[in-house]
Design a protein around this motif. Structure first.
Motif, PDB file in Angstrom:
ATOM      1  N   UNK A   1      24.029-137.701 -42.322  1.00  0.00           N
ATOM      2  CA  UNK A   1      23.675-137.341 -40.966  1.00  0.00           C
ATOM      3  C   UNK A   1      22.563-136.295 -41.035  1.00  0.00           C
ATOM      4  N   UNK A   2      21.486-136.566 -40.346  1.00  0.00           N
ATOM      5  CA  UNK A   2      20.353-135.635 -40.372  1.00  0.00           C
ATOM      6  C   UNK A   2      20.263-134.859 -39.059  1.00  0.00           C
ATOM      7  N   UNK A   3      19.204-134.048 -38.956  1.00  0.00           N
ATOM      8  CA  UNK A   3      19.012-133.190 -37.778  1.00  0.00           C
ATOM      9  C   UNK A   3      18.895-134.017 -36.492  1.00  0.00           C
ATOM     10  N   UNK A   4      18.215-135.153 -36.558  1.00  0.00           N
ATOM     11  CA  UNK A   4      18.034-135.988 -35.364  1.00  0.00           C
ATOM     12  C   UNK A   4      19.383-136.566 -34.915  1.00  0.00           C
ATOM     13  N   UNK A   5      20.218-136.998 -35.875  1.00  0.00           N
ATOM     14  CA  UNK A   5      21.548-137.498 -35.513  1.00  0.00           C
ATOM     15  C   UNK A   5      22.342-136.416 -34.784  1.00  0.00           C
ATOM     16  N   UNK A   8      21.065-136.076 -31.287  1.00  0.00           N
ATOM     17  CA  UNK A   8      21.542-137.210 -30.480  1.00  0.00           C
ATOM     18  C   UNK A   8      22.981-136.959 -30.041  1.00  0.00           C
ATOM     19  N   UNK A   9      23.815-136.525 -30.963  1.00  0.00           N
ATOM     20  CA  UNK A   9      25.219-136.253 -30.631  1.00  0.00           C
ATOM     21  C   UNK A   9      25.313-135.148 -29.580  1.00  0.00           C
ATOM     22  N   UNK A  10      24.532-134.086 -29.735  1.00  0.00           N
ATOM     23  CA  UNK A  10      24.546-132.993 -28.746  1.00  0.00           C
ATOM     24  C   UNK A  10      24.156-133.510 -27.362  1.00  0.00           C
ATOM     25  N   UNK A  11      23.128-134.327 -27.305  1.00  0.00           N
ATOM     26  CA  UNK A  11      22.684-134.871 -26.018  1.00  0.00           C
ATOM     27  C   UNK A  11      23.745-135.796 -25.409  1.00  0.00           C
ATOM     28  N   UNK A  12      24.395-136.586 -26.235  1.00  0.00           N
ATOM     29  CA  UNK A  12      25.456-137.466 -25.745  1.00  0.00           C
ATOM     30  C   UNK A  12      26.684-136.676 -25.303  1.00  0.00           C
ATOM     31  N   UNK A  13      26.940-135.536 -25.938  1.00  0.00           N
ATOM     32  CA  UNK A  13      28.055-134.681 -25.508  1.00  0.00           C
ATOM     33  C   UNK A  13      27.797-134.140 -24.105  1.00  0.00           C
ATOM     34  N   UNK A  14      26.548-133.865 -23.797  1.00  0.00           N
ATOM     35  CA  UNK A  14      26.196-133.368 -22.467  1.00  0.00           C
ATOM     36  C   UNK A  14      26.213-134.478 -21.422  1.00  0.00           C
ATOM     37  N   UNK A 138      40.401-123.173 -16.533  1.00  0.00           N
ATOM     38  CA  UNK A 138      39.999-123.695 -17.838  1.00  0.00           C
ATOM     39  C   UNK A 138      38.507-123.981 -17.798  1.00  0.00           C
ATOM     40  N   UNK A 139      37.801-123.588 -18.842  1.00  0.00           N
ATOM     41  CA  UNK A 139      36.369-123.811 -18.940  1.00  0.00           C
ATOM     42  C   UNK A 139      36.069-124.615 -20.204  1.00  0.00           C
ATOM     43  N   UNK A 140      35.512-125.804 -20.052  1.00  0.00           N
ATOM     44  CA  UNK A 140      35.116-126.566 -21.241  1.00  0.00           C
ATOM     45  C   UNK A 140      34.018-125.832 -21.995  1.00  0.00           C
ATOM     46  N   UNK A 141      34.124-125.784 -23.296  1.00  0.00           N
ATOM     47  CA  UNK A 141      33.119-125.114 -24.122  1.00  0.00           C
ATOM     48  C   UNK A 141      32.486-126.172 -25.019  1.00  0.00           C
ATOM     49  N   UNK A 142      31.197-126.201 -25.019  1.00  0.00           N
ATOM     50  CA  UNK A 142      30.442-127.129 -25.862  1.00  0.00           C
ATOM     51  C   UNK A 142      29.685-126.332 -26.911  1.00  0.00           C
ATOM     52  N   UNK A 143      30.408-125.817 -27.892  1.00  0.00           N
ATOM     53  CA  UNK A 143      29.764-125.067 -28.970  1.00  0.00           C
ATOM     54  C   UNK A 143      28.844-126.005 -29.742  1.00  0.00           C
ATOM     55  N   UNK A 144      27.711-125.511 -30.203  1.00  0.00           N
ATOM     56  CA  UNK A 144      26.798-126.362 -30.989  1.00  0.00           C
ATOM     57  C   UNK A 144      27.458-126.859 -32.274  1.00  0.00           C
ATOM     58  N   UNK A 145      27.076-128.029 -32.700  1.00  0.00           N
ATOM     59  CA  UNK A 145      27.557-128.558 -33.976  1.00  0.00           C
ATOM     60  C   UNK A 145      26.981-127.740 -35.115  1.00  0.00           C
ATOM     61  N   UNK A 146      27.711-127.669 -36.189  1.00  0.00           N
ATOM     62  CA  UNK A 146      27.220-126.919 -37.347  1.00  0.00           C
ATOM     63  C   UNK A 146      26.473-127.821 -38.284  1.00  0.00           C
TER      64      UNK A 146
END
Length: 146
Positions: A1-5, A8-14, A138-146
């Motif tokens: 999995x690279x930076x672009x993947x 993509x995952x971050x954008x799909x999470x949003x 309750x507040x959903x938290x979308x912490x960045x992926x590591x």
């Protein structure tokens, strides 16, 4: 999995409904290339599902709670999970270490329905003991992926 993947995952999470065209523009790739990457991420198990986040209060389920559960001696955790999946109002189940065997997040219409749900857990799901806490906010938290 690279930076672009990961992007993509971050954008799909949003926004899991974003089009491949818009997703591609955001990561500087073509729509077809992004679609191929998303299909690969799904096939590899990095993306498990595309879901809608539901406002339970809008559905009349104004009371949410966490219920810690202790299972009866001899109750199989796999069997417990399968039974709990069939009980209306149960949103999530987590098996835990510590004083309790598991934690449920539930959504109910009112306190009476919460009581019926707890009785159902005891009668049908092999639950010996419960400890409930009503969720006030309750507040959903979308912490960045590591």
């Amino acid at each position: 999995m690279d930076k672009i993947d990961r992007e993509i995952i971050e954008l799909l999470r949003d926004d899991a409904r974003i089009s491949f065209k818009d997703l591609g523009e955001r990561v500087s790739l073509s729509a077809n290339t992004v679609a191929d990457r998303v299909r690969r991420l799904v096939a590899d198990g990095a993306i498990l599902a595309f879901e809608a986040r539901v406002d339970h209060a809008a559905l009349g389920l104004h009371l949410q709670a966490y219920i810690d559960i202790k299972l009866k001696a001899g109750m199989n955790t796999h069997e417990f999970e399968e039974i709990v999946k069939t009980i209306p109002g149960v949103l999530e189940v987590a098996l835990l270490t510590g004083n309790y065997d598991g934690l449920l997040r539930v959504a109910c219409k009112d306190q009476a329905q919460l009581l019926r749900l707890i009785d159902t857990l005891r009668d049908r799901a092999g639950v010996q003991d419960t400890y409930s806490r009503v969720i006030l906010h309750q507040t959903p938290v979308r912490a960045p992926l590591q």
